[in-house]
Design an enzyme around this catalytic site. Structure first.
Site, PDB file in Angstrom:
ATOM      1  N   ASP A  13      46.662  20.532  43.760  1.00 48.23           N
ATOM      2  CA  ASP A  13      45.152  20.342  44.064  1.00 48.23           C
ATOM      3  C   ASP A  13      44.576  18.912  44.306  1.00 48.23           C
ATOM      4  O   ASP A  13      43.560  18.506  43.834  1.00 48.23           O
ATOM      5  CB  ASP A  13      44.337  20.806  42.531  1.00 48.23           C
ATOM      6  N   LYS A  16      43.968  18.865  49.713  1.00 46.44           N
ATOM      7  CA  LYS A  16      45.073  18.720  50.745  1.00 46.44           C
ATOM      8  C   LYS A  16      44.282  19.691  51.927  1.00 46.44           C
ATOM      9  O   LYS A  16      44.267  19.211  53.122  1.00 46.44           O
ATOM     10  CB  LYS A  16      46.295  19.720  50.584  1.00 46.44           C
ATOM     11  N   GLY A  40      45.694  27.624  46.070  1.00 46.58           N
ATOM     12  CA  GLY A  40      44.261  27.868  46.351  1.00 46.58           C
ATOM     13  C   GLY A  40      43.677  26.635  47.129  1.00 46.58           C
ATOM     14  O   GLY A  40      43.104  25.517  46.336  1.00 46.58           O
ATOM     15  N   HIS A  41      43.512  26.849  48.432  1.00 47.95           N
ATOM     16  CA  HIS A  41      43.028  25.802  49.159  1.00 47.95           C
ATOM     17  C   HIS A  41      41.504  26.089  49.497  1.00 47.95           C
ATOM     18  O   HIS A  41      41.416  27.136  50.301  1.00 47.95           O
ATOM     19  CB  HIS A  41      43.723  25.593  50.468  1.00 47.95           C
ATOM     20  N   GLN A 218      50.675  23.097  46.878  1.00 46.47           N
ATOM     21  CA  GLN A 218      51.256  22.516  45.556  1.00 46.47           C
ATOM     22  C   GLN A 218      51.454  21.160  45.852  1.00 46.47           C
ATOM     23  O   GLN A 218      50.791  20.507  46.814  1.00 46.47           O
ATOM     24  CB  GLN A 218      52.474  23.089  45.127  1.00 46.47           C
TER      25      GLN A 218
HETATM   26  P1  IMO Z   1      47.739  24.071  45.454  1.00 49.12           P
HETATM   27  O1  IMO Z   1      48.467  24.448  46.718  1.00 49.12           O
HETATM   28  C1  IMO Z   1      48.132  23.312  41.213  1.00 49.12           C
HETATM   29  C2  IMO Z   1      51.298  24.857  39.124  1.00 49.12           C
HETATM   30  C3  IMO Z   1      50.824  26.089  38.030  1.00 49.12           C
HETATM   31  C4  IMO Z   1      51.991  26.093  37.260  1.00 49.12           C
HETATM   32  C5  IMO Z   1      53.457  25.606  37.953  1.00 49.12           C
HETATM   33  C6  IMO Z   1      54.195  26.845  38.410  1.00 49.12           C
HETATM   34  O2  IMO Z   1      46.466  24.812  45.232  1.00 49.12           O
HETATM   35  O3  IMO Z   1      47.532  22.573  44.998  1.00 49.12           O
HETATM   36  P2  IMO Z   1      53.693  28.861  39.713  1.00 49.12           P
HETATM   37  O4  IMO Z   1      52.723  29.893  39.504  1.00 49.12           O
HETATM   38  O5  IMO Z   1      53.749  28.375  41.270  1.00 49.12           O
HETATM   39  O6  IMO Z   1      54.995  29.513  39.463  1.00 49.12           O
HETATM   40  O7  IMO Z   1      53.135  28.185  38.658  1.00 49.12           O
HETATM   41  O8  IMO Z   1      52.769  25.308  39.145  1.00 49.12           O
HETATM   42  N1  IMO Z   1      50.704  25.564  40.659  1.00 49.12           N
HETATM   43  C7  IMO Z   1      49.658  24.835  40.986  1.00 49.12           C
HETATM   44  N2  IMO Z   1      49.137  23.866  40.345  1.00 49.12           N
HETATM   45  N3  IMO Z   1      47.931  23.673  42.427  1.00 49.12           N
HETATM   46  C8  IMO Z   1      48.531  24.695  43.026  1.00 49.12           C
HETATM   47  O9  IMO Z   1      48.523  24.953  44.329  1.00 49.12           O
HETATM   48  C9  IMO Z   1      49.642  25.262  42.256  1.00 49.12           C
HETATM   49  N4  IMO Z   1      50.360  26.195  42.431  1.00 49.12           N
HETATM   50  C10 IMO Z   1      51.165  26.093  41.369  1.00 49.12           C
HETATM   51  O10 IMO Z   1      49.858  25.802  37.198  1.00 49.12           O
HETATM   52  O11 IMO Z   1      51.909  24.825  36.375  1.00 49.12           O
HETATM   53 MG    MG Z   2      44.672  24.279  44.430  1.00 47.80          MG
END
Ligand code: IMO
Ligand code: MG
Length: 419
Positions: A13, A16, A40-41, A218
Protein backbone atom coordinates in the site's frame (compact mmCIF):
# COMPACT_ATOMS: atom_id res chain seq x y z
CA UNK A 1 17.34 3.02 -20.24
CA UNK A 2 14.65 0.65 -21.38
CA UNK A 3 13.31 -1.08 -18.30
CA UNK A 4 12.28 0.04 -14.87
CA UNK A 5 10.97 -1.74 -11.80
CA UNK A 6 8.67 -0.05 -9.29
CA UNK A 7 8.65 -1.91 -5.99
CA UNK A 8 6.84 -1.38 -2.72
CA UNK A 9 9.51 -1.24 -0.05
CA UNK A 10 7.48 -1.54 3.16
CA UNK A 11 4.32 -3.54 4.04
CA UNK A 12 2.39 -2.83 0.84
CA UNK A 13 0.00 0.00 0.00
CA UNK A 14 2.84 2.42 -0.72
CA UNK A 15 0.93 3.90 -3.69
CA UNK A 16 3.01 1.89 -6.14
CA UNK A 17 0.26 2.01 -8.75
CA UNK A 18 0.22 5.80 -8.69
CA UNK A 19 3.97 5.79 -9.41
CA UNK A 20 3.61 3.08 -12.09
CA UNK A 21 0.86 5.15 -13.66
CA UNK A 22 2.89 8.35 -13.43
CA UNK A 23 5.95 6.76 -15.02
CA UNK A 24 3.97 4.58 -17.39
CA UNK A 25 2.57 7.05 -19.89
CA UNK A 26 5.17 6.06 -22.45
CA UNK A 27 5.68 2.48 -21.29
CA UNK A 28 5.33 -0.12 -24.01
CA UNK A 29 4.76 -2.88 -21.48
CA UNK A 30 3.71 -3.12 -17.81
CA UNK A 31 4.34 -6.46 -16.10
CA UNK A 32 2.93 -7.99 -12.92
CA UNK A 33 5.31 -10.74 -11.77
CA UNK A 34 4.06 -11.93 -8.37
CA UNK A 35 1.12 -11.87 -5.99
CA UNK A 36 -2.46 -12.07 -7.11
CA UNK A 37 -5.73 -10.41 -6.31
CA UNK A 38 -4.50 -9.69 -2.77
CA UNK A 39 -3.08 -6.55 -4.37
CA UNK A 40 -5.29 -3.49 -4.49
CA UNK A 41 -3.74 -0.96 -6.82
CA UNK A 42 -5.57 2.35 -6.97
CA UNK A 43 -5.17 4.94 -9.69
CA UNK A 44 -7.02 8.25 -9.83
CA UNK A 45 -7.31 10.06 -13.15
CA UNK A 46 -9.59 13.07 -13.65
CA UNK A 47 -11.52 12.29 -10.46
CA UNK A 48 -12.16 8.75 -11.65
CA UNK A 49 -10.87 6.00 -9.38
CA UNK A 50 -9.76 2.60 -10.65
CA UNK A 51 -8.78 -0.29 -8.39
CA UNK A 52 -6.82 -3.12 -9.95
CA UNK A 53 -6.32 -6.48 -8.29
CA UNK A 54 -4.80 -8.68 -10.97
CA UNK A 55 -4.73 -6.50 -14.07
CA UNK A 56 -1.48 -4.52 -14.45
CA UNK A 57 -1.87 -0.78 -13.85
CA UNK A 58 -0.66 0.06 -17.37
CA UNK A 59 -4.05 -0.88 -18.84
CA UNK A 60 -5.22 2.74 -18.54
CA UNK A 61 -2.78 3.77 -21.30
CA UNK A 62 -4.34 2.55 -24.54
CA UNK A 63 -1.01 1.83 -26.24
CA UNK A 64 0.51 -0.13 -23.37
CA UNK A 65 0.70 -3.91 -23.37
CA UNK A 66 0.01 -5.61 -20.04
CA UNK A 67 1.64 -8.82 -18.94
CA UNK A 68 0.93 -11.24 -16.08
CA UNK A 69 3.87 -13.53 -15.46
CA UNK A 70 4.12 -17.14 -14.28
CA UNK A 71 4.92 -15.99 -10.73
CA UNK A 72 1.38 -14.65 -10.29
CA UNK A 73 -1.54 -16.72 -9.03
CA UNK A 74 -4.82 -16.12 -10.83
CA UNK A 75 -8.44 -16.68 -9.90
CA UNK A 76 -9.73 -16.92 -13.47
CA UNK A 77 -13.35 -15.97 -12.75
CA UNK A 78 -12.34 -12.95 -10.68
CA UNK A 79 -9.84 -11.89 -13.33
CA UNK A 80 -12.44 -12.10 -16.10
CA UNK A 81 -14.88 -10.11 -13.93
CA UNK A 82 -12.20 -7.45 -13.38
CA UNK A 83 -11.60 -7.30 -17.12
CA UNK A 84 -15.34 -7.05 -17.86
CA UNK A 85 -15.70 -4.19 -15.39
CA UNK A 86 -12.84 -2.28 -17.00
CA UNK A 87 -14.21 -2.97 -20.47
CA UNK A 88 -17.47 -1.41 -19.31
CA UNK A 89 -15.39 1.75 -18.73
CA UNK A 90 -14.24 1.58 -22.37
CA UNK A 91 -10.84 0.13 -21.57
CA UNK A 92 -9.86 -2.26 -24.33
CA UNK A 93 -7.99 -5.50 -23.70
CA UNK A 94 -7.86 -6.67 -27.29
CA UNK A 95 -4.30 -7.52 -28.21
CA UNK A 96 -3.07 -5.89 -25.01
CA UNK A 97 -3.14 -8.55 -22.30
CA UNK A 98 -0.70 -11.45 -22.11
CA UNK A 99 -0.94 -14.03 -19.34
CA UNK A 100 1.58 -16.79 -18.80
CA UNK A 101 0.14 -20.29 -19.10
CA UNK A 102 2.38 -21.34 -16.21
CA UNK A 103 0.66 -19.00 -13.72
CA UNK A 104 -0.96 -20.85 -10.82
CA UNK A 105 -4.73 -21.06 -10.55
CA UNK A 106 -6.56 -20.02 -7.39
CA UNK A 107 -9.48 -22.43 -6.90
CA UNK A 108 -12.53 -22.02 -4.64
CA UNK A 109 -10.76 -24.62 -2.50
CA UNK A 110 -7.94 -22.14 -1.87
CA UNK A 111 -10.32 -19.36 -0.86
CA UNK A 112 -12.07 -21.74 1.54
CA UNK A 113 -8.75 -22.82 3.01
CA UNK A 114 -7.67 -19.21 3.39
CA UNK A 115 -10.91 -18.14 5.04
CA UNK A 116 -11.08 -21.06 7.44
CA UNK A 117 -7.48 -21.69 8.36
CA UNK A 118 -5.50 -20.96 11.50
CA UNK A 119 -3.51 -18.57 9.40
CA UNK A 120 -6.47 -16.34 8.77
CA UNK A 121 -8.21 -16.52 12.11
CA UNK A 122 -6.50 -18.73 14.69
CA UNK A 123 -3.81 -18.11 17.27
CA UNK A 124 -1.19 -17.62 14.57
CA UNK A 125 -3.42 -15.27 12.66
CA UNK A 126 -1.81 -13.30 9.87
CA UNK A 127 -4.90 -11.44 8.78
CA UNK A 128 -4.72 -12.40 5.12
CA UNK A 129 -6.83 -10.84 2.40
CA UNK A 130 -8.70 -14.21 2.18
CA UNK A 131 -8.19 -14.32 -1.58
CA UNK A 132 -6.75 -17.83 -1.43
CA UNK A 133 -3.25 -16.58 -2.22
CA UNK A 134 -1.28 -18.49 0.42
CA UNK A 135 -3.01 -21.86 -0.18
CA UNK A 136 -2.65 -21.48 -3.97
CA UNK A 137 1.09 -20.78 -3.71
CA UNK A 138 1.49 -23.61 -1.19
CA UNK A 139 -0.07 -26.03 -3.64
CA UNK A 140 2.16 -24.79 -6.44
CA UNK A 141 5.23 -25.47 -4.32
CA UNK A 142 3.81 -28.83 -3.21
CA UNK A 143 3.43 -29.64 -6.94
CA UNK A 144 -0.24 -30.36 -6.68
CA UNK A 145 -1.22 -26.96 -8.04
CA UNK A 146 -3.14 -26.35 -11.23
CA UNK A 147 -1.69 -23.99 -13.80
CA UNK A 148 -3.61 -21.86 -16.24
CA UNK A 149 -2.43 -23.98 -19.17
CA UNK A 150 -3.93 -27.10 -17.53
CA UNK A 151 -7.42 -25.69 -18.08
CA UNK A 152 -7.08 -26.30 -21.81
CA UNK A 153 -7.23 -30.10 -21.55
CA UNK A 154 -10.36 -31.37 -19.73
CA UNK A 155 -9.12 -34.89 -19.19
CA UNK A 156 -5.82 -33.76 -17.73
CA UNK A 157 -7.58 -31.07 -15.71
CA UNK A 158 -9.98 -33.62 -14.26
CA UNK A 159 -7.08 -35.75 -13.06
CA UNK A 160 -5.32 -32.70 -11.60
CA UNK A 161 -8.47 -31.77 -9.69
CA UNK A 162 -8.82 -35.31 -8.36
CA UNK A 163 -5.20 -35.15 -7.32
CA UNK A 164 -5.46 -31.84 -5.48
CA UNK A 165 -8.57 -32.89 -3.54
CA UNK A 166 -7.03 -36.18 -2.59
CA UNK A 167 -3.88 -34.33 -1.46
CA UNK A 168 -6.04 -32.18 0.80
CA UNK A 169 -8.03 -35.25 1.90
CA UNK A 170 -11.25 -33.62 0.76
CA UNK A 171 -14.05 -35.82 -0.57
CA UNK A 172 -15.48 -34.67 -3.88
CA UNK A 173 -18.06 -36.59 -5.88
CA UNK A 174 -17.38 -37.42 -9.51
CA UNK A 175 -20.19 -35.03 -10.43
CA UNK A 176 -18.55 -32.19 -8.48
CA UNK A 177 -15.23 -32.82 -10.18
CA UNK A 178 -16.93 -32.97 -13.54
CA UNK A 179 -18.71 -29.72 -12.86
CA UNK A 180 -15.54 -27.93 -11.78
CA UNK A 181 -13.64 -29.31 -14.77
CA UNK A 182 -16.18 -27.95 -17.21
CA UNK A 183 -16.46 -24.56 -15.45
CA UNK A 184 -12.69 -24.14 -15.57
CA UNK A 185 -12.44 -25.30 -19.16
CA UNK A 186 -15.21 -22.88 -20.16
CA UNK A 187 -13.46 -19.91 -18.52
CA UNK A 188 -10.25 -20.99 -20.24
CA UNK A 189 -12.05 -20.67 -23.59
CA UNK A 190 -12.87 -17.06 -22.74
CA UNK A 191 -9.28 -16.38 -21.69
CA UNK A 192 -7.40 -18.31 -24.34
CA UNK A 193 -6.70 -15.24 -26.46
CA UNK A 194 -4.64 -13.82 -23.59
CA UNK A 195 -2.72 -16.96 -22.67
CA UNK A 196 0.84 -17.44 -23.90
CA UNK A 197 4.45 -17.84 -22.75
CA UNK A 198 5.32 -14.34 -21.66
CA UNK A 199 9.06 -14.86 -21.19
CA UNK A 200 9.52 -15.22 -24.95
CA UNK A 201 7.56 -12.05 -25.63
CA UNK A 202 9.37 -10.06 -22.95
CA UNK A 203 12.72 -11.15 -24.31
CA UNK A 204 11.74 -10.08 -27.81
CA UNK A 205 10.36 -6.73 -26.62
CA UNK A 206 13.44 -6.11 -24.51
CA UNK A 207 15.73 -6.79 -27.47
CA UNK A 208 13.53 -4.46 -29.56
CA UNK A 209 14.35 -1.77 -26.98
CA UNK A 210 10.81 -1.37 -25.75
CA UNK A 211 10.20 0.44 -22.46
CA UNK A 212 9.19 -2.27 -19.97
CA UNK A 213 7.93 -1.41 -16.53
CA UNK A 214 7.80 -4.11 -13.84
CA UNK A 215 5.02 -3.45 -11.33
CA UNK A 216 5.55 -4.90 -7.87
CA UNK A 217 2.69 -5.93 -5.63
CA UNK A 218 2.74 -5.91 -1.82
CA UNK A 219 6.06 -4.76 -0.35
CA UNK A 220 9.47 -6.05 0.64
CA UNK A 221 8.56 -6.45 4.32
CA UNK A 222 5.87 -8.90 3.15
CA UNK A 223 8.37 -10.96 1.13
CA UNK A 224 8.03 -14.64 2.03
CA UNK A 225 11.77 -15.02 2.74
CA UNK A 226 12.97 -11.57 3.76
CA UNK A 227 9.85 -9.99 5.21
CA UNK A 228 8.56 -10.11 8.76
CA UNK A 229 7.89 -13.86 8.56
CA UNK A 230 5.42 -15.45 9.26
CA UNK A 231 3.39 -12.23 8.92
CA UNK A 232 4.06 -12.00 5.20
CA UNK A 233 2.44 -12.87 1.91
CA UNK A 234 3.38 -16.05 0.05
CA UNK A 235 5.40 -14.64 -2.84
CA UNK A 236 8.73 -12.95 -3.44
CA UNK A 237 7.86 -9.29 -3.45
CA UNK A 238 11.44 -8.07 -3.71
CA UNK A 239 13.47 -7.38 -6.83
CA UNK A 240 14.55 -11.01 -7.26
CA UNK A 241 10.91 -11.93 -7.77
CA UNK A 242 10.95 -10.15 -11.13
CA UNK A 243 13.26 -12.68 -12.69
CA UNK A 244 11.52 -15.79 -11.39
CA UNK A 245 8.11 -14.21 -11.77
CA UNK A 246 8.19 -13.44 -15.46
CA UNK A 247 11.14 -15.38 -16.80
CA UNK A 248 13.61 -12.64 -17.65
CA UNK A 249 17.19 -12.40 -16.41
CA UNK A 250 17.77 -9.82 -13.66
CA UNK A 251 20.11 -7.91 -15.94
CA UNK A 252 17.05 -6.95 -18.00
CA UNK A 253 16.09 -4.67 -15.11
CA UNK A 254 17.92 -1.42 -15.72
CA UNK A 255 16.65 0.63 -12.83
CA UNK A 256 14.74 -0.01 -9.61
CA UNK A 257 12.59 2.61 -7.94
CA UNK A 258 11.63 1.85 -4.36
CA UNK A 259 8.32 3.31 -3.22
CA UNK A 260 8.05 4.49 0.38
CA UNK A 261 5.14 6.15 2.08
CA UNK A 262 6.05 9.28 4.02
CA UNK A 263 4.87 7.32 7.07
CA UNK A 264 4.25 3.60 7.59
CA UNK A 265 1.14 1.47 7.39
CA UNK A 266 0.45 -2.18 7.80
CA UNK A 267 -2.77 -4.10 7.28
CA UNK A 268 -3.07 -7.48 8.90
CA UNK A 269 -1.14 -8.77 11.90
CA UNK A 270 2.56 -8.78 12.70
CA UNK A 271 5.16 -6.60 14.40
CA UNK A 272 5.14 -2.90 13.60
CA UNK A 273 7.66 -1.03 15.78
CA UNK A 274 6.58 2.53 14.93
CA UNK A 275 2.83 1.91 15.15
CA UNK A 276 0.83 4.80 16.59
CA UNK A 277 -2.10 3.63 18.69
CA UNK A 278 -3.16 7.16 19.45
CA UNK A 279 -4.82 10.27 18.07
CA UNK A 280 -1.95 10.93 15.66
CA UNK A 281 -2.32 7.42 14.21
CA UNK A 282 -6.06 8.02 13.85
CA UNK A 283 -5.46 11.36 12.18
CA UNK A 284 -3.07 9.83 9.65
CA UNK A 285 -5.57 7.04 8.96
CA UNK A 286 -8.36 9.49 8.22
CA UNK A 287 -6.25 11.99 6.27
CA UNK A 288 -4.58 9.25 4.26
CA UNK A 289 -7.81 7.28 3.79
CA UNK A 290 -5.90 4.32 5.15
CA UNK A 291 -8.49 1.63 4.62
CA UNK A 292 -7.61 -1.45 2.56
CA UNK A 293 -8.59 -1.29 -1.10
CA UNK A 294 -8.98 -5.09 -1.22
CA UNK A 295 -10.59 -5.79 2.15
CA UNK A 296 -11.71 -2.37 3.46
CA UNK A 297 -9.89 -3.02 6.73
CA UNK A 298 -8.53 0.01 8.61
CA UNK A 299 -4.77 0.08 8.17
CA UNK A 300 -2.45 0.40 11.14
CA UNK A 301 -0.48 3.66 10.91
CA UNK A 302 2.88 4.74 12.31
CA UNK A 303 5.97 6.87 11.82
CA UNK A 304 8.45 6.38 9.00
CA UNK A 305 10.77 3.57 9.95
CA UNK A 306 14.22 4.31 8.53
CA UNK A 307 15.69 1.10 9.99
CA UNK A 308 13.26 -1.05 8.02
CA UNK A 309 13.51 1.29 5.02
CA UNK A 310 17.30 0.96 4.88
CA UNK A 311 16.96 -2.81 5.08
CA UNK A 312 14.59 -2.97 2.12
CA UNK A 313 16.59 -0.47 0.07
CA UNK A 314 19.63 -2.71 0.43
CA UNK A 315 17.73 -5.93 -0.26
CA UNK A 316 16.36 -4.58 -3.52
CA UNK A 317 19.41 -2.59 -4.55
CA UNK A 318 17.15 0.34 -5.30
CA UNK A 319 18.54 3.14 -7.45
CA UNK A 320 16.07 5.83 -6.47
CA UNK A 321 13.17 6.35 -4.13
CA UNK A 322 9.66 7.69 -4.58
CA UNK A 323 8.10 9.12 -1.42
CA UNK A 324 4.32 9.09 -1.49
CA UNK A 325 1.45 10.57 0.53
CA UNK A 326 3.60 13.40 1.89
CA UNK A 327 0.48 15.61 1.89
CA UNK A 328 -1.10 13.37 4.55
CA UNK A 329 1.42 14.63 7.13
CA UNK A 330 0.45 18.30 6.64
CA UNK A 331 -0.94 19.76 9.82
CA UNK A 332 1.11 17.69 12.26
CA UNK A 333 3.14 19.78 14.66
CA UNK A 334 5.87 17.20 15.07
CA UNK A 335 6.88 14.36 12.76
CA UNK A 336 9.12 11.50 13.83
CA UNK A 337 11.48 9.18 12.01
CA UNK A 338 12.61 5.93 13.58
CA UNK A 339 16.41 5.88 13.38
CA UNK A 340 17.23 2.86 15.53
CA UNK A 341 15.84 -0.15 17.38
CA UNK A 342 16.60 -0.90 21.03
CA UNK A 343 16.01 -4.28 22.62
CA UNK A 344 16.58 -4.95 26.33
CA UNK A 345 18.76 -1.86 26.55
CA UNK A 346 20.92 -2.84 23.58
CA UNK A 347 20.88 -0.96 20.29
CA UNK A 348 20.41 -3.46 17.47
CA UNK A 349 22.72 -3.34 14.47
CA UNK A 350 20.30 -5.14 12.17
CA UNK A 351 16.55 -5.50 11.83
CA UNK A 352 15.61 -8.55 13.98
CA UNK A 353 14.47 -11.56 11.97
CA UNK A 354 12.48 -13.13 14.78
CA UNK A 355 8.95 -11.73 15.10
CA UNK A 356 9.06 -11.95 18.90
CA UNK A 357 12.10 -9.66 19.06
CA UNK A 358 10.77 -7.41 16.30
CA UNK A 359 7.58 -7.06 18.35
CA UNK A 360 9.56 -6.00 21.41
CA UNK A 361 11.95 -3.44 19.96
CA UNK A 362 11.72 0.12 21.18
CA UNK A 363 12.21 2.65 18.40
CA UNK A 364 14.63 5.53 18.75
CA UNK A 365 13.20 8.62 17.10
CA UNK A 366 14.46 11.72 15.42
CA UNK A 367 11.94 14.45 16.02
CA UNK A 368 11.32 16.91 13.21
CA UNK A 369 9.18 20.00 12.83
CA UNK A 370 5.95 19.53 10.95
CA UNK A 371 4.30 21.97 8.54
CA UNK A 372 0.86 23.41 8.36
CA UNK A 373 0.44 24.34 4.75
CA UNK A 374 -1.62 22.31 2.25
CA UNK A 375 0.97 21.02 -0.22
CA UNK A 376 -1.31 19.25 -2.68
CA UNK A 377 -0.98 21.95 -5.35
CA UNK A 378 2.80 22.27 -5.13
CA UNK A 379 4.71 20.90 -8.12
CA UNK A 380 8.30 21.84 -7.33
CA UNK A 381 10.45 20.65 -4.47
CA UNK A 382 11.71 24.17 -3.69
CA UNK A 383 8.18 25.42 -3.14
CA UNK A 384 7.49 22.87 -0.38
CA UNK A 385 7.54 24.28 3.17
CA UNK A 386 11.09 24.23 4.57
CA UNK A 387 10.07 21.62 7.17
CA UNK A 388 8.79 19.28 4.44
CA UNK A 389 12.02 19.69 2.49
CA UNK A 390 14.01 18.95 5.65
CA UNK A 391 11.91 15.86 6.26
CA UNK A 392 12.56 14.53 2.75
CA UNK A 393 16.26 15.33 3.05
CA UNK A 394 16.44 13.39 6.32
CA UNK A 395 14.80 10.36 4.70
CA UNK A 396 17.09 10.63 1.69
CA UNK A 397 20.19 10.80 3.90
CA UNK A 398 19.09 7.76 5.86
CA UNK A 399 18.26 5.73 2.76
CA UNK A 400 21.48 6.89 1.09
CA UNK A 401 19.51 6.89 -2.14
CA UNK A 402 18.20 9.89 -4.06
CA UNK A 403 14.50 10.68 -3.87
CA UNK A 404 13.41 11.29 -7.44
CA UNK A 405 9.64 11.51 -7.07
CA UNK A 406 7.40 12.92 -4.36
CA UNK A 407 3.65 12.40 -4.42
CA UNK A 408 1.48 15.09 -2.83
CA UNK A 409 -1.96 13.79 -3.74
CA UNK A 410 -3.72 10.85 -5.26
CA UNK A 411 -4.17 12.28 -8.73
CA UNK A 412 -1.73 11.65 -11.53
CA UNK A 413 -0.70 15.30 -11.73
CA UNK A 414 -0.15 15.75 -7.97
CA UNK A 415 3.44 14.69 -8.34
CA UNK A 416 6.77 16.41 -7.89
CA UNK A 417 9.65 15.20 -10.01
CA UNK A 418 13.05 15.93 -8.53
CA UNK A 419 15.03 14.38 -11.32
P1 IMO B 1 -0.72 -4.08 -2.42
O1 IMO B 1 -0.15 -4.64 -3.71
C1 IMO B 1 -0.93 -4.47 1.90
C2 IMO B 1 -0.97 -8.51 3.57
C3 IMO B 1 -2.24 -8.97 4.25
C4 IMO B 1 -1.67 -9.92 5.28
C5 IMO B 1 -0.51 -10.57 4.56
C6 IMO B 1 -0.84 -11.91 3.94
O2 IMO B 1 -2.01 -3.40 -2.58
O3 IMO B 1 0.31 -3.27 -1.71
P2 IMO B 1 -2.25 -12.64 1.80
O4 IMO B 1 -3.69 -12.42 1.46
O5 IMO B 1 -1.31 -12.04 0.80
O6 IMO B 1 -1.92 -14.06 2.12
O7 IMO B 1 -2.04 -11.83 3.18
O8 IMO B 1 -0.14 -9.65 3.52
N1 IMO B 1 -1.16 -8.03 2.19
C7 IMO B 1 -1.10 -6.73 1.83
N2 IMO B 1 -0.96 -5.63 2.57
N3 IMO B 1 -1.01 -4.36 0.58
C8 IMO B 1 -1.11 -5.46 -0.20
O9 IMO B 1 -1.05 -5.41 -1.55
C9 IMO B 1 -1.22 -6.72 0.43
N4 IMO B 1 -1.37 -7.99 -0.01
C10 IMO B 1 -1.31 -8.78 1.08
O10 IMO B 1 -2.94 -7.92 4.84
O11 IMO B 1 -1.14 -9.20 6.37
MG1 MG C 1 -3.04 -1.87 -1.82
Amino acid sequence: MSTLAVLGCMWGDEAKAKIVDFLGDNADVVVRFQGGSNAGHTICVDDKKYVFHSVPSGILYPGTKCVIGAGVVIEPFDLMAEIAELEAHNISFTGRLYIDERAGVVLPLHKDLDAGSEISSGAHKIGTTKRGIGPAYSDMVARVGIRLGDLQYPEWLRSRLQNIYSYHKIERSDADIENETSRLHEIWKQMQGYICQVDNLLRKWYLDDQYILFEGAQGTLLDVSYGTYPFVTSSHTMAGGISTGCGVPMRYVDKIIGVYKAYCTRVGDGPFPTELNDAIGDKIRVQGNEFGSTTGRPRRCGWFDAVAAQYTARLNGIDAAAVTLLDVLSGLEEIKICTGYWHNGVKLREIPTNPLIMGEVVPEYLSMKGWDKDITEIRSINKLPRAAQDYLEAIQDMLEIPIEIVSVGKNRNQTIVIK
